[in-house]
Design a protein around this motif. Structure first.
Motif, short mmCIF file in Angstrom:
data_model
loop_
_atom_site.label_atom_id
_atom_site.label_comp_id
_atom_site.label_asym_id
_atom_site.label_seq_id
_atom_site.Cartn_x
_atom_site.Cartn_y
_atom_site.Cartn_z
N ILE A 192 0.74 -1.45 -0.03
CA ILE A 192 0.04 0.09 0.20
C ILE A 192 0.94 1.07 -0.36
O ILE A 192 0.84 2.42 -0.43
N SER A 193 1.67 1.08 0.57
CA SER A 193 3.34 2.41 0.42
C SER A 193 3.11 2.36 -0.73
O SER A 193 3.41 3.61 -1.26
N SER A 231 1.06 9.88 -7.66
CA SER A 231 -0.98 10.30 -7.27
C SER A 231 -0.28 10.85 -9.19
O SER A 231 -0.29 10.98 -9.59
N GLY A 232 -2.03 9.83 -9.60
CA GLY A 232 -1.99 10.27 -10.98
C GLY A 232 -2.16 9.61 -12.10
O GLY A 232 -1.10 8.69 -12.21
N SER A 233 -2.83 8.87 -12.85
CA SER A 233 -2.58 8.10 -13.64
C SER A 233 -1.46 8.66 -14.66
O SER A 233 -1.12 7.26 -15.60
N GLU A 234 -1.33 9.53 -14.93
CA GLU A 234 -0.47 10.04 -15.72
C GLU A 234 1.04 9.20 -15.61
O GLU A 234 1.68 9.52 -16.48
N LEU A 235 1.39 8.84 -14.22
CA LEU A 235 2.70 8.38 -13.49
C LEU A 235 2.88 7.37 -13.74
O LEU A 235 3.30 6.42 -13.15
N VAL A 276 -1.50 8.29 1.09
CA VAL A 276 -2.75 8.16 1.29
C VAL A 276 -3.32 9.09 2.60
O VAL A 276 -3.43 8.19 3.79
N GLY A 277 -3.59 10.05 3.33
CA GLY A 277 -4.18 10.80 4.38
C GLY A 277 -3.95 12.13 4.33
O GLY A 277 -4.51 12.94 3.05
N PHE A 309 -6.63 9.70 -3.74
CA PHE A 309 -6.92 8.23 -4.48
C PHE A 309 -8.18 7.88 -4.77
O PHE A 309 -7.64 6.82 -5.37
N SER A 310 -9.32 7.80 -4.29
CA SER A 310 -10.42 6.79 -4.36
C SER A 310 -10.75 7.64 -5.74
O SER A 310 -10.79 7.21 -7.07
N SER A 311 -10.68 9.39 -6.55
CA SER A 311 -11.14 9.73 -7.97
C SER A 311 -9.67 9.07 -8.08
O SER A 311 -9.97 8.55 -9.96
#
Length: 83
Positions: A12-13, A19-23, A46-47, A60-62
């Motif tokens: 998970i870490s 972050s972001g699908s572009e990555l 995430v926090g 994260f959910s988005s």
């Protein structure tokens, strides 16, 4: 041997590091799978802390919703190993 809980926490870490699908990047396999790749999404955290390595749970959910809309889905470690 690492415990399942520690392994999942580590995963998970790792998943949270980017972050972001572009990555997304393609993780090549060496199991004779030809040119097939498994995209890997990595986040650091995430926090609600305010540093550059943390995304909010809502973000994260988005991000996950956006990836699902684009046809991506998660697989288990066993499925990855079998790939």
């Amino acid at each position: 041997m690492i415990s399942r809980r520690r392994f999942i926490k580590g995963c998970i870490s790792t998943i949270i590091a980017i972050s972001g699908s572009e990555l997304l990047f393609q993780a090549p396999t060496s199991s004779g799978s030809g040119n097939r790749n498994i995209p890997v999404l990595v986040y650091h955290r995430v926090g609600y802390t305010t540093d550059a390595l943390t995304v909010t749970p809502e973000r994260f959910s988005s991000d996950l919703d956006s990836l699902q809309e684009r046809g991506y889905h998660s697989i288990s470690l066993e499925q990855f190993q079998n790939f």
